[in-house]
Design an enzyme around this catalytic site. Structure first.
Site, PDB file in Angstrom:
ATOM      1  N   ASP A 144      41.526  40.507  44.343  1.00  0.00           N
ATOM      2  CA  ASP A 144      42.224  39.228  44.840  1.00  0.00           C
ATOM      3  C   ASP A 144      42.250  38.317  43.606  1.00  0.00           C
ATOM      4  OD1 ASP A 144      43.244  37.178  46.169  1.00  0.00           O
ATOM      5  OD2 ASP A 144      41.258  36.854  47.837  1.00  0.00           O
ATOM      6  N   GLU A 182      46.310  37.066  39.712  1.00  0.00           N
ATOM      7  CA  GLU A 182      47.509  36.535  39.165  1.00  0.00           C
ATOM      8  C   GLU A 182      47.243  36.314  37.539  1.00  0.00           C
ATOM      9  OE1 GLU A 182      47.243  36.349  43.277  1.00  0.00           O
ATOM     10  OE2 GLU A 182      46.284  35.029  41.780  1.00  0.00           O
ATOM     11  N   ASP A 193      48.050  34.537  51.177  1.00  0.00           N
ATOM     12  CA  ASP A 193      47.563  33.487  52.170  1.00  0.00           C
ATOM     13  C   ASP A 193      48.449  32.896  53.140  1.00  0.00           C
ATOM     14  OD1 ASP A 193      45.320  34.303  50.905  1.00  0.00           O
ATOM     15  OD2 ASP A 193      45.268  32.348  49.691  1.00  0.00           O
TER      16      ASP A 193
END
Length: 979
Positions: free
Chosen positions: A543, A546, A619
């Site tokens: 996770d 980015e 999300d």
């Protein structure tokens, strides 16, 4: 810059209001990004200027073609900057894909040109059958029915088929590669008269201004690049300043599709599958589509905003053909979409840095495009079989006992589940790999308890490393100097994330690779730290890759940070997250000998990420809008290669009411990746907590997923070979049907013939389903016959809360396993049911692919691959099976796997006694006179009369049920039905 503390960051992120909305001010619009603003301004000036002509042209005297005629090169210059040189290279691949590269030659600095090396699986093979023909105005390469034309002045590159343009580069003259320059030397606009143009600029003035109306003082360079140095050397956004030591270096190119009115791709965006317009008259969105991997908290359900991943691939489609492009660029990119008519599409791509490295994929069918793109970036990985089951997650299961209790409750309710997940709270102070010993004192024993029931665990490992000397992962990374550097390239970059003060591994540095893989070893290493408190039943969730940085610009890393090789983060931002999941996947794979297939879920991704695992849509919110757009996003990601995709069931944020949760499970069981997940502030919503009848409905849905696992695994196998997505939108299955080009709320699962229409609206009790062809479709549950039409037809179907519209296309044979089990590994020796859905013509076909689901032995020919067919002739239906592995061996569609295939391989021996326990035939024309295995005795069967597939009208189909025919999956056999 505002002060940040871990407490403050957590407080901010956990303060989730009931009415959620994206914090748009955290992220740039095009008007706030200097290079996008400049690119759009150029487009606007060009559109307003009828006399506009691109200043870029080919230096004819520099044209060269390699002796094997494989590669064309030429110099390119801009009439505005005669001293700046560019190099054009064009090559045609063996499969017809055209690669076009343009780079600055001998510039002050080097542009980033390594994006393709991360995305491509190998250097493509060049065609040796190209004929080049040079004329006064252009040079042409003809191959088959395709032709590439490079026009000299202005420079354009066109891909033609049958003489008709399919893709045109720089047709609108928006090509602009901002060359490198010196800050103090470059001219600036003052109150004084503009400096005299350089040699050649007088000609350029005629190209870039309204010739008759132009004022004598007009500087063509200013017209082209703007009147001011607009954020050339630094740029401010909110409280951050982005230094730009290299100056302006953006790349702008218009790419037109003159013969194609619908486009798909460029994920990831929360929007329709057929991309709405962003430019021209009455655009749907006012900003271009943005590709810039970002942690967009509470993202909008309809927006061109960038999300967690970026794949710069696009399909352009019409009833005649499909073409595609892939732009290998890793920097932030904005794409405008407009339509000159309903039969053509114009796009404008604006990237912050990098070279032009475009792959033109000629198609002409969707399947061809998937194959061409897969040969470039690879096919989706064949995942471990268990990963196609149900995954149960939340932020967070708080202890070992919590996990054990959740598992116990699933078993008590007889609900299947394959994987339990742990979010960030399992780790001591968010130091990944290190357990919180108070709440997880026995991680190995806990995992073994889960594994005893055939299940796995997935735990999160994020890319930020807590900066503390008592954290071996950070200390070793620091000692090895493999952390991302500050803008000056000296010290380690420090930012804030879940761990507090953190640094990030630079996976562009090869020195990080073996070290990172060593961390995942479950045994002690002679040199370095490893995760000995883990087991090989633990897999990984990547996770925040980015990367997400709580106190960074746009919740990410500063663009002027330095990576391996001296490249700035701006150059590689969209590639960054892929490398993290890539190395994690290899680490899990290589922790065993022989290697086993890893499962790694990633939030951030790029072209090629499909080779390493699964993704999810991030999300999402517990709203009906997010449920609906999640379906569209999963389809869009499949178009770009990321087939192993899904949205969090129930929505990450919020507390969905029972109706919404039921509908979300109906969406989820028909996603390739099925996971329920929830935010830390939500109520517990494991399915066993629901009241009746909701609990029973979810239980039935989960069992349906497990019943259909043979369908899913067979579809994944095909995708891993062909690249055609697991979930197939309407245009992929029916490419010549314009009525279905915009259909994105129903889809097919692989080549199984199963059509799904999830319900994503509140209070629905019925829905419409589009049938594109004159064929019968059978309701999966009731056997009701629906009939399509040659020009397409909408049907109305019931969709009460317990009903999800699922159909079997006539002409399909669907293999299932009907015995409920607690987890998928416990099903490996279960018998099969075959559903034979006869077409109007009385035929049907289907496939079943099986292997051990865990190892890579299938790559050595250890698998079972069967074809089932049904044919009707002279009142006789013959259902037959044969070994596809043996038949296709000579075709070698699987390369080494089929070349080494043997029907009596080791895996086939392990399931040699697995049988077909039931065959259901839908659409028979009447009650059989006899049903036998060819050469055998009469079988036990029963027949329920009803509608025939080849008859007229609608109603319940005639259904024949053959009970335990005692035929084996691994053997050839024929069942004869005499009518």
């Amino acid at each position: 810059m505002q002060p940040w503390t871990l407490v403050g960051v957590l407080s901010l992120l956990l303060a989730v209001p009931d009415a959620l909305a994206v914090k748009s001010h955290d992220f740039k619009t095009c008007s706030q990004a200097g290079f996008c603003r400049r690119g759009r301004a150029l487009s606007a000036r060009a559109a307003e200027t009828k006399a506009w002509k691109s200043p870029y042209s080919v230096d004819v005297s520099s044209i060269a073609i390699t002796p094997d005629k494989a590669v064309f090169t030429a110099g390119v210059h801009s009439s505005l900057y005669p001293d700046i040189h560019f190099g054009l290279e064009l090559r045609v691949h063996e499969d017809g894909v055209v690669r076009v590269r343009l780079d600055e030659v001998n510039g002050l600095r080097k542009r980033y040109d390594e994006a393709a090396s991360w995305a491509l699986i190998a250097e493509p093979k060049i065609s040796q059958d190209i004929t080049w023909t040079a004329g006064k105005k252009d040079i042409r390469a003809k191959y088959g029915n395709n032709e590439v034309v490079v026009a000299f002045e202005p420079l354009t590159v066109s891909l033609l088929r049958g003489g008709k343009p399919q893709v045109v580069l720089n047709g609108r003259g928006l090509l602009h590669m901002e060359h490198f320059r010196n800050k103090k030397v470059e001219e600036t606009k003052t109150e004084e008269a503009a400096p005299a143009p350089e040699e050649g600029a007088e000609d350029a003035a005629e190209q870039v201004v309204l010739q008759a109306e132009a004022e004598p003082e007009v500087n063509p360079r200013a017209w082209f690049e703007g009147e001011t140095e607009d954020d050339w050397w630094e740029e401010r956004f909110s409280t951050w300043t982005d230094s730009k030591p290299k100056g302006p270096e953006s790349l702008s190119i218009d790419i037109s599709f003159p013969s194609h009115g619908t486009i798909y791709g460029i994920p990831q965006h929360a929007t329709r599958l057929a991309l709405p317009t962003t430019a021209g008259d009455s655009p749907t969105f006012t900003d271009p589509y943005r590709l810039y991997n970002a942690d967009v908290f509470e993202y909008l359900a309809s927006s061109p905003m960038s999300l967690y991943g970026s794949i710069p691939v696009l399909h352009a489609h019409s009833a005649d053909s499909t073409v595609g492009i892939f732009h290998a660029v890793g920097s932030e990119t904005w794409i405008d979409v407009s339509h000159a008519s309903d039969k053509s599409t114009e796009t404008h791509w604006i990237s912050e840095s990098g070279i032009l490295d475009l792959f033109l994929m000629p198609g002409p069918t969707p399947a061809d495009i998937f194959a061409q793109y897969s040969r470039l970036t690879g096919t989706p990985v064949l995942p471990p079989h268990w990963s196609l089951g149900y995954h149960q997650c939340r932020w967070n299961y708080i202890s070992s006992e919590d996990i054990r209790t959740v598992q116990k409750r699933f078993d008590e309710e007889d609900m299947p589940v394959d994987v339990f997940w742990l979010d960030i709270e399992y780790a001591d102070e968010h130091k990944y790999f290190m357990w919180d010993e108070k709440n997880f004192p026995d991680p190995v024993e806990m995992t073994n308890d889960v594994a005893a029931n055939g299940r796995k665990m997935v735990v999160i490992v994020d890319p930020h490393l807590k900066r503390t000397s008592n954290y071996p992962a950070f200390q070793e990374a620091s000692d090895r100097k493999v952390l991302v550097k500050q803008p000056n390239g000296e010290g380690e970059y420090e930012g804030w994330c879940w761990s507090g003060s953190s640094s990030w591994i630079d996976f562009f540095d090869p020195n990080s690779w073996d070290w990172w893989k060593g961390l995942f070893k479950t045994t002690a290493l002679k040199s370095g730290w490893s995760w000995t408190s883990s087991t090989t039943d633990i897999h990984i969730w990547n996770d925040m890759n980015e990367p997400s940085v709580f106190n960074g610009p746009e919740i990410s890393m500063p663009r002027d940070n330095i990576h391996y090789g001296g490249w700035e983060h701006r150059d590689v931002h969209n590639i960054n997250g892929m490398l993290f999941s890539n190395l994690s996947s290899k680490a899990v794979q290589e922790r065993t000998d022989p290697p086993q297939r890893p499962f790694v879920l990633t939030r951030s991704f790029f072209a090629g990420s499909q080779r390493f695992g699964a993704m999810w849509t991030g999300d999402n919110l517990g709203t009906w809008e997010h449920m609906a757009v999640g379906v569209q996003m999963v389809l869009a990601n499949g178009i770009a290669g990321m087939s192993f995709a899904g949205s969090d069931v129930g929505g990450f944020f919020g507390n969905p009411e029972p109706e919404m949760l039921i509908r979300w499970y109906q969406v989820g069981i028909f996603n390739p990746f099925l996971r329920a997940h929830a935010h830390i502030d939500t109520k517990r919503r494991e399915p066993f907590l629901l009241e009746q009848p909701y609990k029973g409905i979810v239980k039935d849905l989960l069992r349906l997923r497990y019943t259909m696992l043979p369908v899913w695994y067979t579809a994944f196998r095909e995708t891993s070979v062909t690249g055609v997505p697991v979930l197939r939108p309407h245009y992929v299955v029916f490419p010549k049907d314009p009525k279905g080009f915009a259909v994105d709320d129903q889809y097919f699962i692989g080549a199984s013939g199963i059509l799904v229409k999830p319900i994503t609206t509140k209070g629905a009790t019925e829905t419409t389903v589009y049938l594109a062809e004159d064929e019968v479709y059978y309701d999966y549950f009731s056997h009701h016959v629906y009939r399509g039409a040659a020009k397409g037809k909408e049907i109305s179907v019931k969709a009460e809360l317990h009903q999800v519209p699922v159909f079997v296309r006539g002409g399909s044979i669907v293999p299932t396993r009907e015995r409920p089990r607690r987890s998928s590994p416990l099903m490996k020796l279960d018998p099969f049911t075959l559903r034979v859905a006869l077409s109007k013509a009385g035929s049907a076909r289907g496939e079943l692919y099986l292997d051990d689901g865990v190892t890579y032995s299938h790559e050595k020919g250890q698998f079972v691959w069967r074809e089932f067919t049904a044919q009707t002739a002279k009142k006789t239906v013959r259902i037959t099976t044969k070994d596809l592995g043996a038949e296709k061996k000579e075709e070698a569609v699987d390369g080494v796997a089929l070349a080494s295939y043997n029907p009596t391989n080791v895996y086939a021996e392990t399931i040699k006694d697995v049988r077909v326990e039931k065959i259901v035939v839908e659409g028979l024309s009447g009650k059989p006179a006899s049903v036998k295995v060819e050469g055998g005795k009469e079988l036990v069967w029963e027949y329920a009369p009803g509608i025939a597939a080849g008859g007229k009208g609608e109603g319940v189909a005639g259904v024949l049920t053959i009970k335990d025919p005692k035929v084996l999956v691994v053997k050839d056999w024929t069942i004869v039905i005499q009518l």
